[in-house]
Motif scaffolding. Structure first.
Motif, PDB file in Angstrom:
ATOM      1  N   ASP A 257       0.850  -1.190   0.000  1.00 21.12           N
ATOM      2  CA  ASP A 257       0.000   0.000   0.000  1.00 21.12           C
ATOM      3  C   ASP A 257       0.886   1.241   0.000  1.00 21.12           C
ATOM      4  O   ASP A 257       1.964   1.247   0.602  1.00 21.12           O
ATOM      5  CB  ASP A 257      -0.891   0.019   1.248  1.00 21.12           C
ATOM      6  CG  ASP A 257      -1.911  -1.110   1.232  1.00 21.12           C
ATOM      7  OD1 ASP A 257      -2.374  -1.466   0.128  1.00 21.12           O
ATOM      8  OD2 ASP A 257      -2.220  -1.632   2.326  1.00 21.12           O
ATOM      9  N   LEU A 258       0.425   2.285  -0.668  1.00 22.35           N
ATOM     10  CA  LEU A 258       1.191   3.528  -0.654  1.00 22.35           C
ATOM     11  C   LEU A 258       1.204   4.117   0.753  1.00 22.35           C
ATOM     12  O   LEU A 258       0.208   4.059   1.487  1.00 22.35           O
ATOM     13  CB  LEU A 258       0.582   4.546  -1.624  1.00 22.35           C
ATOM     14  CG  LEU A 258       0.609   4.211  -3.116  1.00 22.35           C
ATOM     15  CD1 LEU A 258       0.072   5.400  -3.916  1.00 22.35           C
ATOM     16  CD2 LEU A 258       2.006   3.850  -3.589  1.00 22.35           C
ATOM     17  N   THR A 259       2.353   4.700   1.128  1.00 24.03           N
ATOM     18  CA  THR A 259       2.437   5.392   2.415  1.00 24.03           C
ATOM     19  C   THR A 259       1.701   6.718   2.320  1.00 24.03           C
ATOM     20  O   THR A 259       1.362   7.191   1.222  1.00 24.03           O
ATOM     21  CB  THR A 259       3.907   5.664   2.789  1.00 24.03           C
ATOM     22  OG1 THR A 259       4.458   6.582   1.816  1.00 24.03           O
ATOM     23  CG2 THR A 259       4.726   4.389   2.804  1.00 24.03           C
ATOM     24  N   GLY A 260       1.491   7.344   3.476  1.00 24.61           N
ATOM     25  CA  GLY A 260       0.855   8.658   3.477  1.00 24.61           C
ATOM     26  C   GLY A 260       1.649   9.665   2.665  1.00 24.61           C
ATOM     27  O   GLY A 260       1.077  10.486   1.933  1.00 24.61           O
ATOM     28  N   ALA A 261       2.985   9.611   2.769  1.00 24.52           N
ATOM     29  CA  ALA A 261       3.837  10.549   2.027  1.00 24.52           C
ATOM     30  C   ALA A 261       3.729  10.308   0.527  1.00 24.52           C
ATOM     31  O   ALA A 261       3.711  11.258  -0.271  1.00 24.52           O
ATOM     32  CB  ALA A 261       5.291  10.407   2.482  1.00 24.52           C
TER      33      ALA A 261
END
Length: 687
Positions: A257-261
């Motif tokens: 999953d993509l990180t918040g950044a």
């Protein structure tokens, strides 16, 4: 067109008296190819000498000028030892003037027996005897013949002496033109800075802070002005708004999953690409922080919007790895991804060129080959540049201009850069930061070990390789042409081959031919060899998952940001990764603090800021890069102190004082050409 007043400064080095074929190579190694380069080759330090009447007035370790009378020559019996000239001062003190190598002829010529001479050098003590090793100067005309007692010391290369280089620099300084003043008068008066010519001469004569600061400010002002012009030009240019509908991104099946950044950065990129003027954004992030995933999302937005995307990499091996990674990540989307490098010839190359022209290739990955004149695109909408610092502004513009309008641009760098230096180098760009690592990325076990434990380290490397794993061994390379660093790396390479076997180790350094360097790197990346010995920064971005150990010799010679970037190459995906920092046996307090920080944190941005604080004038990026214009004069301290002022001055010039027209505007043009930021002028003219 360059102002005529600057032509003497851009004359070739051989226009200086004494520069012939023999000197061309050593001068070129120092980047001294034009008169201007000599004028800006500022001293590393100064030797302060004191004229004394006799040796009783001098202290051991002091640099002095003293009258001496040679009394005897003493050659070693073997002929291979030192040659000594025994001399006395005016009150009978005896001193040995010691020469090594084949210097006896020169010594006898300069120091005839029983004839008084003035001698300049460092007074030392060898046992009970006084000694001056290789006197710096000898004159029969008295102390005044040495001129100033403060002597500049310059960086040299093989084949150059201080005396020869000093003479050439004196020539260059003697021909300096008078240039118009580009600094705002109030700023000049407030700082009490000298005018340009006076400042450049003074910087060679002594530790003159006002002169050095003025020269650094000039460089920062020209850079700020050029970047401001690039940014303004980019906003004036018409691009093509690209709005993706998500149909391709929805098909992505990434194993993470993509990180918040990452999500934040993708959102910033998506917002920029939807605008009329072209995106110009820098994506900063540590090795392993997920820049490639962000780039893929950006490229898919372009393709969803009916355009093509191009990813530019600095080396062929990195381009090929990017190609493989993108194909794997985009599997199932139906996007056509191709690669083009200098190696591609014949029908394969023609097929790729046709695919770019007819639009059947959606994404192209490659080296500089992708912006050559013969390469044309059906509808290039986005340019992604990996390791932006390896490329200059001109190269980026060439690729962007392959589009029908001007392509959007996303530049990426894994080199952690302090915020002030980011503004200095990338002031024309918006900035996104990946300041968090993807889940599951394990921290690298970082240990500091004394060099005296080398045998233990090599034994550990043997066990590591015996388990079928790979390792990096990095030797310091502070300057591109330091032959002793090359020799040390080759010695380490030979020593490790004796322990591990001839076919288990390969070598990469800056003086290897590019094709050999790439081949050796490819053998390591493929797992054919177990250990890579390197002096240069390991090929940025190349992922070798099985290489879970890195040894860095003389770690105190590297910057923190560079150490961190090197460390990030270790064990991408390995269960456990180790980085051993081999330190010298004597470390300064700052050196201890820097290496302790490497153990304490794996935050590249924090390390970059700390490196700026601790190292000051050290080269934050670790090596001079090949594309981006380096600052010749300005140190990180001066950048911190003067950059914002220079930016404000440039802004006032452009917004209030008429830009590059009028008296000061014409002077500012001269500054842009002097510091070779003239691409800013070309953009202003629409060229």
């Amino acid at each position: 067109m360059r102002p005529e007043v600057l032509n003497p400064l851009f004359a070739s080095a051989d226009s200086l008296k004494g520069v012939g074929p023999k000197l061309e190579k050593p001068l070129e190694k120092l980047g001294l190819t034009r008169v201007k380069d000599f004028a800006y080759h500022l001293p590393d330090r100064f030797i302060d000498r004191r004229a004394v009447a006799n040796l009783d007035d001098a202290g051991i370790g002091e640099n002095v000028i003293v009258p001496l009378t040679p009394t005897q020559y003493r050659a070693s019996r073997s002929g291979r030892g030192p040659f000594n000239v025994m001399a006395t001062d005016d009150i009978g003190n005896v001193v040995s003037l010691t020469y090594f190598g084949r210097a006896s002829y020169t010594a006898k010529k300069q120091l005839p027996l029983n004839e008084r001479r003035w001698v300049a050098g460092k007074l030392d003590q060898y046992g009970d005897a006084l000694q001056i090793v290789h006197p710096d100067h000898v004159s029969e005309e008295g102390g005044a013949a040495f001129g100033a007692t403060c002597e500049p010391v310059y960086a040299l290369s093989d084949g150059l002496t201080q005396g020869r280089l000093q003479a050439l620099i004196e020539q260059a300084l003697g021909d300096l033109p008078e240039l118009p003043e580009w600094i705002e008068p109030g700023q000049l008066a407030k700082r009490e800075w000298p005018e340009w010519r006076e400042a450049l001469i003074a910087a060679h004569k002594g530790a003159n802070k006002a002169a050095r600061d003025r020269l650094a400010y000039d460089e920062l002002f020209a850079s700020a002005l050029a970047l401001m012009l690039v940014r303004a030009d980019n906003r004036r240019r018409k691009g093509v708004p690209l709005k993706g509908d998500g149909r391709l991104r929805d098909k992505l099946r990434l194993p993470f999953d993509l990180t918040g950044a990452q999500k934040r950065s993708v959102g910033e990129v998506e917002g920029d690409m939807a605008q009329q003027h072209p995106m110009l954004r820098l994506l900063q992030g540590d090795v392993g922080s997920g820049k490639t995933a962000v780039a893929l999302h950006a490229m898919l937005i372009a393709v969803e919007g009916g355009a093509q995307a191009a990813l530019l990499a600095p080396t062929e091996i990195l381009a090929r790895q990017h190609h493989e990674t993108l194909i794997e990540m985009a599997r199932g989307t139906g996007v056509e991804i191709a690669i083009l490098t200098g190696r591609d010839k014949g029908r394969a190359r023609e097929s790729i060129l046709m695919g770019l022209l007819d639009g059947s290739i959606d994404i192209i990955v490659g080296t500089h080959a992708i912006f050559q004149e013969a390469v044309n695109y059906r509808n290039l909408g986005l340019v992604v540049i990996d390791e932006q610092h390896r490329f200059g502004v001109g190269q980026r513009l060439m690729l962007q201009q392959k589009a029908k309008g001007t392509a959007h641009c996303l530049a990426m760098t894994a080199t952690p850069i302090p915020r002030t230096l980011t503004l200095a180098q990338y002031g024309e760009m918006e900035v996104s930061r990946l300041d968090e690592m993807p889940p599951g990325r394990k921290p690298i076990d970082t240990r500091v070990i004394a060099t005296e434990r080398m045998d233990d380290v090599v034994a550990g490397l043997q066990r590591h390789v015996a388990e079928g794993k790979q390792a990096y061994w990095v030797c310091p390379m502070v300057r591109e042409h330091e032959t002793e660093d090359i020799a040390a790396a080759e010695e380490r390479f030979d020593a490790l081959r004796q322990v591990l076997g001839e076919n288990a180790v390969t070598l990469v350094h800056g003086q290897l031919r590019p094709e050999i360097k790439d081949a050796n790197m490819a053998r390591f990346a493929s797992g054919e060899v177990a250990v890579l010995v390197a002096t240069t920064v390991i090929e940025v971005g190349v992922n070798v998952p099985n290489a879970s150990l890195m040894v860095i010799e003389q770690a105190e010679r590297f910057g923190l940001a560079q150490l961190h970037q090197l460390r990030g190459r270790v064990g991408r995906g390995a269960e456990k990764s180790v980085c051993l920092l081999l330190r010298g046996n004597t470390l300064s307090e700052t050196g201890r603090e820097r290496l302790a920080l490497m153990r304490e944190t794996q935050d590249g941005f924090r390390l970059a800021e700390e490196d700026l604080r601790l190292r000051g004038g050290g080269e934050i990026l670790g090596t001079r890069q090949s594309g981006e214009q380096a600052f010749v004069v300005a140190t990180p301290e001066q950048i911190t102190e003067l950059l914002e002022v220079a930016h404000d001055d440039a802004r006032v010039l452009m917004e209030r004082d008429g830009g590059l027209t009028g008296t000061r505007g014409e002077a500012a043009r001269t500054a842009l050409y002097l510091f070779e930021r003239d691409y800013g002028v070309q953009l202003l003219r629409g060229g």
